[in-house]
Design an enzyme around this catalytic site. Structure first.
Site, PDB file in Angstrom:
ATOM      1  N   ARG A 173      39.538  46.779  38.668  1.00  0.00           N
ATOM      2  CA  ARG A 173      39.983  46.361  37.331  1.00  0.00           C
ATOM      3  C   ARG A 173      38.963  46.739  36.269  1.00  0.00           C
ATOM      4  O   ARG A 173      39.323  46.936  35.102  1.00  0.00           O
ATOM      5  CB  ARG A 173      40.283  44.864  37.326  1.00  0.00           C
ATOM      6  CG  ARG A 173      41.532  44.559  38.142  1.00  0.00           C
ATOM      7  CD  ARG A 173      42.001  43.138  38.020  1.00  0.00           C
ATOM      8  NE  ARG A 173      43.232  42.952  38.801  1.00  0.00           N
ATOM      9  CZ  ARG A 173      43.917  41.820  38.855  1.00  0.00           C
ATOM     10  NH1 ARG A 173      43.511  40.769  38.173  1.00  0.00           N
ATOM     11  NH2 ARG A 173      45.012  41.740  39.586  1.00  0.00           N
TER      12      ARG A 173
ATOM     13  N   GLU B  90      42.746  39.182  34.197  1.00  0.00           N
ATOM     14  CA  GLU B  90      41.696  38.597  35.029  1.00  0.00           C
ATOM     15  C   GLU B  90      40.846  39.678  35.705  1.00  0.00           C
ATOM     16  O   GLU B  90      41.370  40.625  36.290  1.00  0.00           O
ATOM     17  CB  GLU B  90      42.334  37.717  36.111  1.00  0.00           C
ATOM     18  CG  GLU B  90      41.307  37.121  37.053  1.00  0.00           C
ATOM     19  CD  GLU B  90      41.954  36.407  38.240  1.00  0.00           C
ATOM     20  OE1 GLU B  90      43.135  36.023  38.136  1.00  0.00           O
ATOM     21  OE2 GLU B  90      41.263  36.249  39.259  1.00  0.00           O
TER      22      GLU B  90
ATOM     23  N   ARG C 162      46.918  45.927  40.649  1.00  0.00           N
ATOM     24  CA  ARG C 162      47.241  45.154  41.844  1.00  0.00           C
ATOM     25  C   ARG C 162      47.367  46.086  43.037  1.00  0.00           C
ATOM     26  O   ARG C 162      48.366  46.765  43.218  1.00  0.00           O
ATOM     27  CB  ARG C 162      48.549  44.388  41.616  1.00  0.00           C
ATOM     28  CG  ARG C 162      48.805  43.258  42.588  1.00  0.00           C
ATOM     29  CD  ARG C 162      50.020  42.443  42.160  1.00  0.00           C
ATOM     30  NE  ARG C 162      49.820  41.793  40.876  1.00  0.00           N
ATOM     31  CZ  ARG C 162      49.218  40.613  40.730  1.00  0.00           C
ATOM     32  NH1 ARG C 162      48.806  39.954  41.782  1.00  0.00           N
ATOM     33  NH2 ARG C 162      49.043  40.094  39.532  1.00  0.00           N
TER      34      ARG C 162
ATOM     35  N   SER D 279      36.853  35.467  38.784  1.00  0.00           N
ATOM     36  CA  SER D 279      37.249  34.080  38.929  1.00  0.00           C
ATOM     37  C   SER D 279      36.027  33.358  39.480  1.00  0.00           C
ATOM     38  O   SER D 279      35.561  33.699  40.554  1.00  0.00           O
ATOM     39  CB  SER D 279      38.409  34.017  39.909  1.00  0.00           C
ATOM     40  OG  SER D 279      39.147  32.850  39.745  1.00  0.00           O
TER      41      SER D 279
END
Length: 427
Positions: free
Chosen positions: A388, A347, A275, A350
């Site tokens: 990520r 995640e 994050r 998306s």
RNA sequence: GGAGAGGUGGCUGAGUCCGGUUGAAAGCGCUCGACUCGAAAUCGAGUGUGCCUCGCGGCACCGUGGGUUCGAAUCCCACCCUCUCCGCCA
């Protein structure tokens, strides 16, 4: 934005959708504003019709040398009236429209009903979860050990949630971007776009970030805002346009840095790259005919998934339930990649169909089979989040000696090297 | 930052000085029809968007927002954008 005429006729459906999303919006007051707005518009239009007629007559009379004096005086009063109504009407219309912008999209019928994250539905698992003969370390330890991630200096020169990549870390990041863009352009048929990283308020409103999510954005001067995703500039590429039927579907892919304030996520993911306030992402955006948008959502999901398959990273796909669905989306699939140190999926993409929700806000239309303008459907998905992906590679490809094996498909982008090893003479 | 030019319908482009039935000439394009074995050419008809209204119909829109006026694409003010030149700059 929803089609207001449709909302008027389907109020129950909208209220039901809001309930399932666990969102509260004062629909009643919007209906009241609309009611008053329509009444006043009818009155104003009538007066204007009267005035137009009179003005035409005045023109004629003047030409014929008659005296239009009395009508003129009368029309002065009418105009005064019109002026006042128009002012009120404009206020009404503004607040009505403003409130309309706060209503989320209606979920598609195939979306599972649920409260939140826990009710999302697994639809696919891919790849084998790696087994380590040693306790897998978190990526921040691996990265610092290799001298490729520098969290301390990121915090020093910016703030927490900023990280400096150095040496092979920076190279890996760049390789990932190139690999993803090459894949989507060469194999999946997307057109590469390099967009501005700041956009104006209108664009932010077009895709739904504003007005509701202002706190999540970094705002700059001169009506500019840092983009939280390339979705914003790329979707707004066709704002205010009417696309020819043959142009559809349109596929775009774009690399961009993304900027998010992460307000309200204070305790979450404080360590590592998961994050960040700034991260890189390759985005996929589609503009489609309304009849094909759900097929296109499936292929969009496949295109994004392929990135992980080629990198040989295990993932799963979930369908977001109504309670977890984003504001503008009608349906969303999340792709989640395996993160060994957390022993869970996180995640990494998306993929959403917004139907005509964004198209209405941004005014993106196409000329249909009968030549009439209609709103397109917009879709987008990460293809995929680069930061990520870095996390997933460092952790899934880690070796006991602290080195990291480079996935096969990335080696051509990294001068053929097959392993990241500690940098000599780290400062 | 300074100086100048310009922003009109799908496109080209008139109208703006001297405000009036101009949602906007003309041409191109497009659609339908006629002619033709078919096509081209030609001829005829049609061809912007949004809102309000059950409908008839009405209203709005000539970069954006204000103003003047009975009435504004046309007059006044502010702003935005594009182009050219100068300066500065990666």
């Amino acid at each position: 934005m929803l089609d207001w005429k449709w909302v008027r006729e389907n109020r129950k459906t909208v209220e039901e959708a809001l309930y399932q999303r666990r969102t509260k919006v004062d629909i009643q007051s919007i209906f009241e504003l609309d009611e008053e707005r329509r009444m006043l518009q009818q009155e104003a239009d009538g007066l204007k019709a009267q005035r137009n007629e009179a003005s035409r007559n005045i023109g004629k009379m003047k030409k014929e040398g008659a005296d239009p004096g009395p009508i003129v005086t009368q029309m002065q009063k009418v105009s005064e009236r019109v002026k006042n109504i128009d002012i009120r009407l404009k206020e009404l219309e503004e607040s009505w429209r403003e409130r309309l912008l706060w209503i989320p999209n209606v979920p598609h019928s195939s979306v599972p009903i649920g409260e939140g994250e826990g009710d999302n539905v697994d639809v696919k698992h891919w790849g084998d979860i790696p087994e380590f003969s040693f306790p897998p370390r978190p990526h921040w330890e691996i990265g610092e050990g290799l001298g490729i991630l520098d969290f301390e200096r990121g915090a020093k020169i910016a703030s927490s949630r900023f990280t400096v990549l150095t040496g092979q870390g920076a190279l890996l990041e760049r390789a990932l971007v190139s690999f993803m863009l090459d894949l989507h352009t060469n194999r999946h048929g997307y057109l590469e776009v390099f967009p501005p990283f700041m956009v104006n308020t209108q664009a932010m409103t077009g895709t739904g970030q504003l007005p509701k999510f202002s706190d999540d954005l970094y705002h700059c001067q001169d009506d500019l805002h840092l983009i939280p995703t390339a979705e914003v500039p790329v979707t707004n590429l066709h704002a205010g346009e009417v696309l020819p039927l043959e142009a559809l579907p349109l596929f775009y892919t774009a690399y961009s840095a993304c900027f998010r304030r992460e307000a309200g996520s204070y305790g979450k993911d404080v360590r590592g790259l998961i994050r960040q306030h700034q991260f890189n992402k390759v985005e996929l955006v589609k503009f489609t005919h309304p009849d094909t948008s759900y097929q296109e959502l499936e292929t969009l999901l496949e295109d994004a998934s392929r990135v992980l398959e080629l990198l040989e990273l295990p993932y799963r796909v979930v369908t977001l339930c109504t309670g977890d669905l984003g504001f503008a989306a009608a349906k969303t699939y999340d792709i989640e990649v395996w993160v060994p140190s957390q022993h869970t999926y996180r995640e990494i993409s998306s993929c959403s169909n917004f139907e005509d929700f964004q198209a209405r806000r941004a005014d993106i239309r196409f000329r249909d089979e009968r030549g009439k303008p209609r709103f397109v459907h917009t879709l987008n998905g990460s293809g995929v989040a680069v930061g990520r992906t870095m996390v997933a590679i460092l952790e899934n490809y880690q070796n006991e000696d602290g080195t990291v094996t480079i996935p096969n498909v990335l080696r051509p982008f990294m001068g053929g090297m097959d392993r990241i090893v500690p940098r000599e003479g780290v400062v």
